[in-house]
Write a protein that holds these residues in place. Structure first.
Motif, mmCIF file in Angstrom:
data_model
loop_
_atom_site.group_PDB
_atom_site.id
_atom_site.type_symbol
_atom_site.label_atom_id
_atom_site.label_comp_id
_atom_site.label_asym_id
_atom_site.label_seq_id
_atom_site.Cartn_x
_atom_site.Cartn_y
_atom_site.Cartn_z
ATOM 1 N N VAL A 1 0.753 -1.088 -0.088
ATOM 2 C CA VAL A 1 -0.058 0.076 0.031
ATOM 3 C C VAL A 1 1.006 1.290 -0.115
ATOM 4 N N LYS A 2 0.790 2.258 -0.933
ATOM 5 C CA LYS A 2 1.602 3.169 -1.134
ATOM 6 C C LYS A 2 0.631 4.692 -1.079
ATOM 7 N N ASN A 3 1.134 5.499 -0.252
ATOM 8 C CA ASN A 3 0.511 6.809 -0.017
ATOM 9 C C ASN A 3 -0.794 6.899 -0.110
ATOM 10 N N LEU A 4 -1.429 5.846 0.634
ATOM 11 C CA LEU A 4 -2.852 5.674 0.706
ATOM 12 C C LEU A 4 -3.683 6.764 1.471
ATOM 13 N N ALA B 1 -9.584 10.646 7.303
ATOM 14 C CA ALA B 1 -9.478 9.264 7.739
ATOM 15 C C ALA B 1 -8.429 8.503 7.499
ATOM 16 N N ALA B 2 -7.357 8.774 6.565
ATOM 17 C CA ALA B 2 -6.175 8.092 6.237
ATOM 18 C C ALA B 2 -5.468 9.174 5.467
ATOM 19 N N ALA B 3 -4.110 9.093 6.005
ATOM 20 C CA ALA B 3 -3.087 10.016 5.395
ATOM 21 C C ALA B 3 -1.972 9.572 5.113
ATOM 22 N N GLY C 1 -11.840 5.366 15.431
ATOM 23 C CA GLY C 1 -11.737 6.440 14.804
ATOM 24 C C GLY C 1 -10.302 6.589 14.370
ATOM 25 N N ALA C 2 -9.484 5.713 14.565
ATOM 26 C CA ALA C 2 -7.957 5.924 14.375
ATOM 27 C C ALA C 2 -7.700 5.580 12.778
ATOM 28 N N GLY C 3 -8.674 4.883 11.992
ATOM 29 C CA GLY C 3 -8.534 4.428 10.635
ATOM 30 C C GLY C 3 -8.122 3.237 10.285
ATOM 31 N N LYS C 4 -8.350 2.266 11.056
ATOM 32 C CA LYS C 4 -8.235 0.705 11.090
ATOM 33 C C LYS C 4 -9.021 0.217 10.066
ATOM 34 N N THR C 5 -10.349 0.619 10.396
ATOM 35 C CA THR C 5 -11.325 -0.080 9.515
ATOM 36 C C THR C 5 -11.452 0.368 7.974
ATOM 37 N N GLU D 1 -5.203 8.903 14.711
ATOM 38 C CA GLU D 1 -5.923 9.892 13.724
ATOM 39 C C GLU D 1 -5.268 9.755 12.206
ATOM 40 N N GLY D 2 -5.519 8.559 11.633
ATOM 41 C CA GLY D 2 -5.352 8.464 10.384
ATOM 42 C C GLY D 2 -4.009 7.779 9.598
ATOM 43 N N THR D 3 -3.000 8.115 10.859
ATOM 44 C CA THR D 3 -1.726 7.487 10.224
ATOM 45 C C THR D 3 -1.154 6.535 11.135
#
Length: 258
Positions: free
Chosen positions: A6-9, A18-20, A39-43, A221-223
């Motif tokens: 996964v690259k720069n998603l 939600a993802a950075a 809410g961290a971005g896992k799902t 927080e999405g990272t």
């Protein structure tokens, strides 16, 4: 050799990130845990990798193939399958009927309105899978009547029957009684070991993470704030501050509310 890259998603919902810039690789047969507070971005990450959510940017390579924009069914047929936090089953059908549907989906090109779903071969191999996951005694029970742990095992077993190269499990032990979580996870991991699938599982229970994941990826927080051997990640200062402490506090609060 990496099976997933996964690259720069990235994923945005309006002004909400939600993802950075997620960069992550998974090796063949690797067992990886994803941790982080709600809410961290896992799902969101799992949903993007499996095609249920389109990224705002970046790429997803599975076995070298770009799967960033393909539909969930095609992702699954490529060899990347998942289970859900809330088991996605047919509650009015029996456990056996659900399993036969899972097998039928593997032969979707051969399916026909004139070809019955149930036959002696389909019934036998479905029962064999239920037996291997220790839930054959529930074969004839309607799924809507089953306990949460049984539904979880059924959902995961239905994902494994296609022999995926990579399996993503979204909170496999959520909603399961404390005294049953290790029994359930051991059953799941036995199926994983037999299939030799690389496995990524989202989990809030640090005991489960410590016991089953050789590598852990921490989201905040999405990272990604930490990625490495599980014992190293769980003791990292930022993980202890932002994730482990929050999860422990949430567990205490939930216990007090029970």
């Amino acid at each position: 050799m990496n099976i997933l890259e996964v690259k720069n998603l990235n994923r945005r919902f309006g002004a909400v990130v939600a993802a950075a810039d997620i960069n992550l690789s998974i090796a063949e047969e690797e067992i990886v845990a994803l941790i982080g507070s709600n809410g961290a971005g896992k799902t969101t990450f799992v949903n993007m990798v499996t095609g249920y959510l389109k990224p705002s940017g970046g790429s997803i390579l599975f076995r070298g193939r770009n799967i960033t924009s393909i539909a969930p069914r095609e992702v699954c047929r490529a060899g990347l399958c998942r289970s859900f936090q809330v088991a996605q089953l047919f509650p009015a059908l029996t456990a056996l009927e659900n399993m036969m549907i899972a097998f039928a989906m593997l032969q979707v090109d051969e399916s026909s309105y004139f070809k019955p779903l149930e036959n002696s071969q389909a019934r036998k191999r479905s029962l064999d899978v239920l037996e291997s996951f220790g839930i054959a005694n529930h074969a004839d029970a309607k799924v809507g009547t089953l306990a949460q742990g049984v539904r979880k095992l059924l959902d995961i077993s239905m994902a494994i029957v296609s022999r995926p190269a990579l399996l993503l499990l979204d909170e496999p032990t959520s909603g399961v009684a404390i005294d049953e979580k290790f029994t359930l996870m051991e059953t799941v991991m036995e199926g994983v070991r037999e299939s030799k699938a690389a496995t990524v599982f989202v989990e809030h229970d640090m005991e489960i993470v410590s016991h089953y994941a050789s590598r852990t990826v921490a989201f905040y927080e999405g990272t990604i704030i930490a990625d490495g051997p599980t014992n190293v990640v769980l003791t990292a200062p930022r993980v202890r501050k932002f994730i482990v402490g929050e999860l422990q506090e949430a567990a205490i609060t939930a216990t007090h509310h029970d």
